[in-house]
Scaffold this motif. Structure first.
Motif: not given
Length: 833
Positions: A364-369
């Protein structure tokens, strides 16, 4: 402490606070102090290089003050930042740019004159920074300029290459590569920050272990560690006080010098680890024909993203207000092409293995970064690495790639149940023959936004290259047409034209708002302005003619039409189509000595990758055939062909202002965008080109009547391949085409050396002509006939050239960056007071 303000375009470049003579006196004293105190040089014995370093250090003092103020504002306001990941930054020389950004150009001239020094001679002492290859790296440099000029908080991350791509020399027409040791004499613009060094682990193996709660916790063990040491290069904005950073990582060994081995006579053994580690940042683009070369390139890519992510996390978490909960709210990472795509997996590894997050939370964090810029439609340019190589160098990352792939394939199954064909296309693992990791698929899956770099390119990405991903992730693909910085590519490189524009418009605001060049349109038909405009062009051609004489030993006339093709040497860019036309003209002149054609100087500049044999054969063909043409008295000097060696940014800055005609002749559907087309058009060159890349949008802006378009369209190319293309049909049907190809395949230009250009000849006839040169040849020649006819009408040509300059506002990198900031990065400016 400085505070942030809303960003507003400056009316002018920031004025000097003191009177010019006082400013010059102060700078003169500062230069003298650095010459004596920093360099330990006496004025009487100082070389031009010493004077350049002393002046650069004096200017850097101001830049560092602004840099510290910029960082203070960004840190105090806890701003959202962009972090730009690029394996290349083709920066060129920084001296002139930094003088313009600090409004110290004329002050520096006066200060050096006070010491009896020639400003131009001092400026030429600077060496181009060898940190890039072509358009990808030059675009990154333009973006850094625009980010700072528009007050966006940003850092660029890359590699501090000890040796650039290579220094090019021609021997008997052959390209010969020499090391480009650009930092041999140091770099006054950089600051080394060993206190921010990062450790990077590679190799080893993965232990399958469980924690005390029975959860699977794989451990990456028995690794080798490399140290990444940052070198910071400030990037100063123009007309603002913002100074951002370019942080480049140099590799070093974490192992101490082995004194015991040295003392027992093992001198090479004593430094083996150190030498091995330093190899990672040694050379830009090592030849990847060998397995060792492939391994080194993968190591380079992982090394710089691992260092950069560690640095980003350190910067983020040092603020007590920050945590992983707001990481993607404060951090935007742009992947410039597939080279940094492994960053997606590295951030996953950090979150899962070191922060003990679940795979779902980490993803989730990766996909928003991350966001990803695709720069190519060529399948062979979409990087793939063998699974075996990954298992050797990054075994833990390979495990995580399979985890990510599982998630991707789950989405595919949900959308297209039972469709194994869709799974094969979308999988991160290619299984045709040996298993390969598809880095482009990884970048698409791990990014919230994917963008192309021209309207046509983005449409083809969605339609041809990634149609399944476009359907799987609706709305993920966007277009961001490339741009160029007007500061470097007009204000700095073409001062004569810049002064004329400023005089006509009555202000310098255009350097920050390129749309203001539209104000020149009303002067396009004015005979007096046309005369001034073309006088500027001729003066620039006189300068280039002197460079050609010095570099190539060829006399050229500044009154001839300067026909320019400068870009990376690649088959799809079709330098050899240009060569076929040159051969056709030469043949016509030999057969009809009285033929009335506009005299032309064909100017080439390009490097071929060391392992790209066909590209190197094209270079030799141009050089050898050009030498024969240049020495043939029968054609009366009507044609000249020059290939300027060691093409680089500082040379481009001399060629572009002098160009009359810009060759943008790639096969339709192959060039993602191009930026050389923009630079040349901005400086008053007319384009001859296909409807490819950004040429399509340049045509829309300048008008159909102010550009020379030829060749098959993307749709016609597809239709030709679909019905079956046989280049021999065209070869047999066109007598002139057949004549020049046979000529190229003979030993006429290389007596006694048969097959000298065999690779080129084979590609066109027996290799299937993959880039459709023969299909476009006649249309290309017809377009050149229109160029010839138009150039004879001096007033018409001048009007067209002026309108090209006037209508290039869209192609400012400021516009591109504003679109990225608003639509992808969600970034706000922070103006420094």
């Amino acid at each position: 402490m400085p505070t942030a303000k809303a960003s507003k375009p400056a009316k002018k470049a920031a004025p000097a606070s003191a009177k010019p003579d006082e400013s010059a006196q102060k700078l003169s004293a500062l230069i003298h102090r650095h010459l004596v105190s920093t360099l330990a040089r006496h004025e009487g014995s100082a070389t031009p290089h010493d004077w350049w370093v002393a002046t650069a250090l004096a200017v850097r003092d101001t830049i560092h003050e602004r840099m510290i103020a910029t960082q203070a504002v960004h840190n105090a306001d806890n701003v959202r930042r962009l972090y730009y990941f690029s394996l290349e930054y083709l920066m060129g020389r920084l001296f002139g740019n930094n003088l313009l950004a600090t409004d110290m150009l004329e002050t520096a001239r006066a200060a050096l004159a006070a010491h009896g020094q020639d400003f131009e001679k001092i400026r030429d002492a600077e060496v181009d920074m060898g940190l890039g290859n072509g358009g990808l790296g030059r675009l990154a440099a333009c973006f850094l300029d625009s980010l700072a000029t528009m007050d966006y908080p940003a850092l660029g991350y890359g590699i501090y290459y000890e040796f650039g791509l290579f220094r090019q020399q021609f021997v008997n027409g052959h390209q010969v590569e020499h090391p480009d040791n650009w930092i041999r004499f140091g770099n006054p613009w950089e600051v080394v920050r060993p206190e921010y060094a990062q450790e990077v682990r590679v190799y080893g193996r993965v232990e399958n272990v469980f924690d005390d709660r029975g959860n699977y916790r794989p451990r990456w063990v028995d690794t080798k560690t490399i140290l990444g040491v940052p070198h910071d290069i400030p990037t100063a904005g123009y007309g603002t006080k913002t100074v951002n950073l370019l942080r480049l990582w140099a590799s070093q060994s974490t192992e101490d010098f082995d004194l015991a081995a040295f003392n027992r006579g093992g001198y090479f053994e004593a430094v083996r680890e150190q030498t091995s580690a330093e190899t990672v940042s040694k050379v830009l683009y090592p030849n990847d024909k060998t397995e060792n070369g492939k391994e080194l390139r993968l190591m380079q890519q992982y090394f710089f993203v691992a260092c950069s992510l560690r640095d980003i996390i350190r910067r983020h978490l040092r603020n007590p207000a920050n945590s992983w909960a707001n990481f993607s709210g404060k951090v935007a990472v742009q992947l410039n092409d597939t080279h940094p795509a492994i960053a997606v997996v590295e951030l996953m590894r950090i979150l899962v293995d070191e922060e003990n997050m679940s795979l779902e939370a980490a993803w989730g964090i990766v996909g928003q970064t991350f966001a990803y810029t695709n720069h190519t439609l060529l399948p062979e340019a979409l990087e793939k690495w063998s699974v075996g190589l990954f298992e050797k160098v990054l075994p833990r990352h390979l495990q995580l790639i399979y985890e990510i792939n599982s998630r991707v394939l789950h989405l595919v199954e949900a959308k297209w149940p039972g469709d194994d064909g869709k799974k094969r296309v979308c999988s991160l693992i290619e299984e045709n023959g040996g298993k390969m990791v598809r880095m482009a698929n990884l970048a698409v899956a791990g990014s919230h936004t994917v963008n192309g770099v021209a309207a046509l390119h983005t449409a083809l990405l969605k339609q041809d290259l990634f149609p399944e991903f476009d359907a799987l992730y609706p709305g993920k693909f966007q277009n961001k047409t490339n741009g160029i910085t007007p500061r470097r590519w007009l204000l700095k490189c073409n001062p004569r034209l810049s002064d004329l524009i400023t005089k006509r418009l009555g202000h310098t605001d255009w350097a920050r708002d390129l749309d203001l060049l539209r104000g020149l349109e009303k002067s396009a038909g004015d005979a007096a302005f046309q005369s001034e405009f073309m006088a500027v062009k001729r003066a620039n051609k006189v300068e280039l003619a002197a460079i050609i004489k010095a570099e190539c030993g060829v006399e050229v006339s500044p009154d001839a039409l300067f026909d320019v093709q400068i870009k990376r040497l690649h088959e799809y860019k079709r330098q050899h189509l240009n060569l076929l036309h040159i051969l056709a003209l030469y043949r016509r002149l030999l057969q009809h000595p009285g033929l009335d054609i506009v005299p032309r100087v064909f100017v080439f500049g390009a490097k071929a990758a060391p392992g790209y044999d066909l590209a190197k054969n094209i270079i030799r063909a141009i050089n050898v055939i050009g030498a024969r043409i240049n020495g043939d008295a029968r054609i009366g000097g009507k044609l000249k062909v020059v290939f300027l060696p060691n093409y680089r940014v500082s040379l481009a800055e001399k060629i572009i202002p002098a160009a009359d005609l810009s060759e943008q002749i790639s096969t339709a559907g192959k060039e993602a965008s191009g930026t050389g087309n923009m630079k040349l058009s901005l400086n008053g060159a007319l384009t001859i080109g296909t409807l490819d890349g950004a040429n399509v949008e340049i045509k829309e802006e300048v008008g159909d009547e102010n550009i020379f378009i030829f060749g098959l369209t993307v749709e016609q190319v597809a239709a030709l391949w679909a019905r079956g293309y046989n280049p021999r049909d065209l070869y047999n049907a066109d007598e002139e085409l057949r004549g020049v190809i046979d000529w190229l395949g003979s030993d006429y230009f290389t007596p006694g050396e048969h097959g000298a250009f065999g690779a080129v000849h084979h590609s066109l006839l027996h290799g299937g002509d993959p880039y459709l040169l023969l299909a476009d040849f006649r249309s290309y020649c017809d377009a050149h006939a229109r160029v010839d006819a138009t150039y004879r009408d001096k007033r018409k040509w001048a009007k067209m050239a002026i309108l090209n300059t006037a209508r290039m506002g869209k192609f400012s990198s400021d516009r591109t960056i504003r679109e990225y900031a608003e639509q992808i990065w969600k970034l706000k400016p922070a103006r420094i007071s």
